[in-house]
Design a protein around this motif. Structure first.
Motif, PDB file in Angstrom:
ATOM      1  N   ILE A   1      19.145  36.836  99.758  1.00 42.02           N
ATOM      2  CA  ILE A   1      19.907  35.774 100.408  1.00 42.02           C
ATOM      3  C   ILE A   1      20.692  34.633  99.602  1.00 42.02           C
ATOM      4  O   ILE A   1      21.148  33.786 100.031  1.00 42.02           O
ATOM      5  CB  ILE A   1      18.752  34.784 101.578  1.00 42.02           C
TER       6      ILE A   1
ATOM      7  N   THR B   1      24.289  34.161 100.877  1.00 42.00           N
ATOM      8  CA  THR B   1      24.089  33.203 102.144  1.00 42.00           C
ATOM      9  C   THR B   1      23.875  31.978 101.847  1.00 42.00           C
ATOM     10  O   THR B   1      24.764  30.907 102.472  1.00 42.00           O
ATOM     11  CB  THR B   1      22.971  33.852 103.213  1.00 42.00           C
TER      12      THR B   1
ATOM     13  N   ASP C   1      26.915  30.428 100.008  1.00 37.35           N
ATOM     14  CA  ASP C   1      28.382  29.978 100.695  1.00 37.35           C
ATOM     15  C   ASP C   1      27.667  28.751 101.650  1.00 37.35           C
ATOM     16  O   ASP C   1      28.833  27.784 101.564  1.00 37.35           O
ATOM     17  CB  ASP C   1      28.441  31.317 101.464  1.00 37.35           C
TER      18      ASP C   1
END
Length: 170
Positions: A156, A159, A162
């Motif tokens: 992750i 993710t 970002d």
């Protein structure tokens, strides 16, 4: 009665074993090094260090000129007078060096404080992200090998990176 108890125990055991734990992992170095706030902090300190270096170079050149002037002047002075002037010049050099070292340490301390604060902020964000998204565990991979292998589906890093960068831009 005994059979009902055993059946109930088996059902409870199966139900408790059925609860899957949501796990993920992040690449610590990638997360920190690609986080825009860290990039900005490094750029800020790079400018500070370059400015500091230019200033110290300038001070060093000015002191060299002064030392060379002293050497020429010392040839016409008495030994006692030259020794006294030399001590003054040496003290000035020590003070300049101490000032430069103090400023250098201050820059290092400020840089380390900001990076430590950033790391703490990222850890807090990962913790909040994990709680909000139902993770039981989020592991961090690094050079030391805390996660030696992880399925790409559980990575992750992007993710979270970002989301961190989007929050930082605001």
């Amino acid at each position: 009665m005994k059979n009902i108890f055993l059946i109930a125990l088996a059902v409870i055991t199966l139900v408790s074993c059925d609860q899957s734990q949501k796990t993920g992992f992040i690449d610590n170095s990638e997360l920190i090094n690609k986080y825009q706030e860290k990039i900005d902090i490094e750029a800020k300190f790079k400018i500070l260090i370059e400015t500091f270096q230019k200033r110290t170079d300038s001070i060093g050149r000015a002191f060299q000129v002064e030392a060379q002037a002293f050497q020429q002047k010392a040839q016409t002075m008495s030994d006692a007078q030259a020794q006294q002037e030399y001590q003054v010049l040496s003290q000035k050099q020590q003070m300049l060096q101490q000032g430069i070292q103090a400023e250098e340490q201050q820059i290092q301390l400020e840089s380390q404080t900001e990076i430590d604060s950033l790391i703490s902020k990222v850890r807090g964000y990962v913790k909040d992200y994990g709680q909000k998204n139902g993770y039981t565990y989020i592991f961090g991979s690094n050079e030391g090998g805390s996660v030696i292998y992880g399925s790409e589906a559980n990575d992750i890093t992007k993710t979270i990176l970002d989301a961190l960068n989007a929050g930082y831009k605001k």
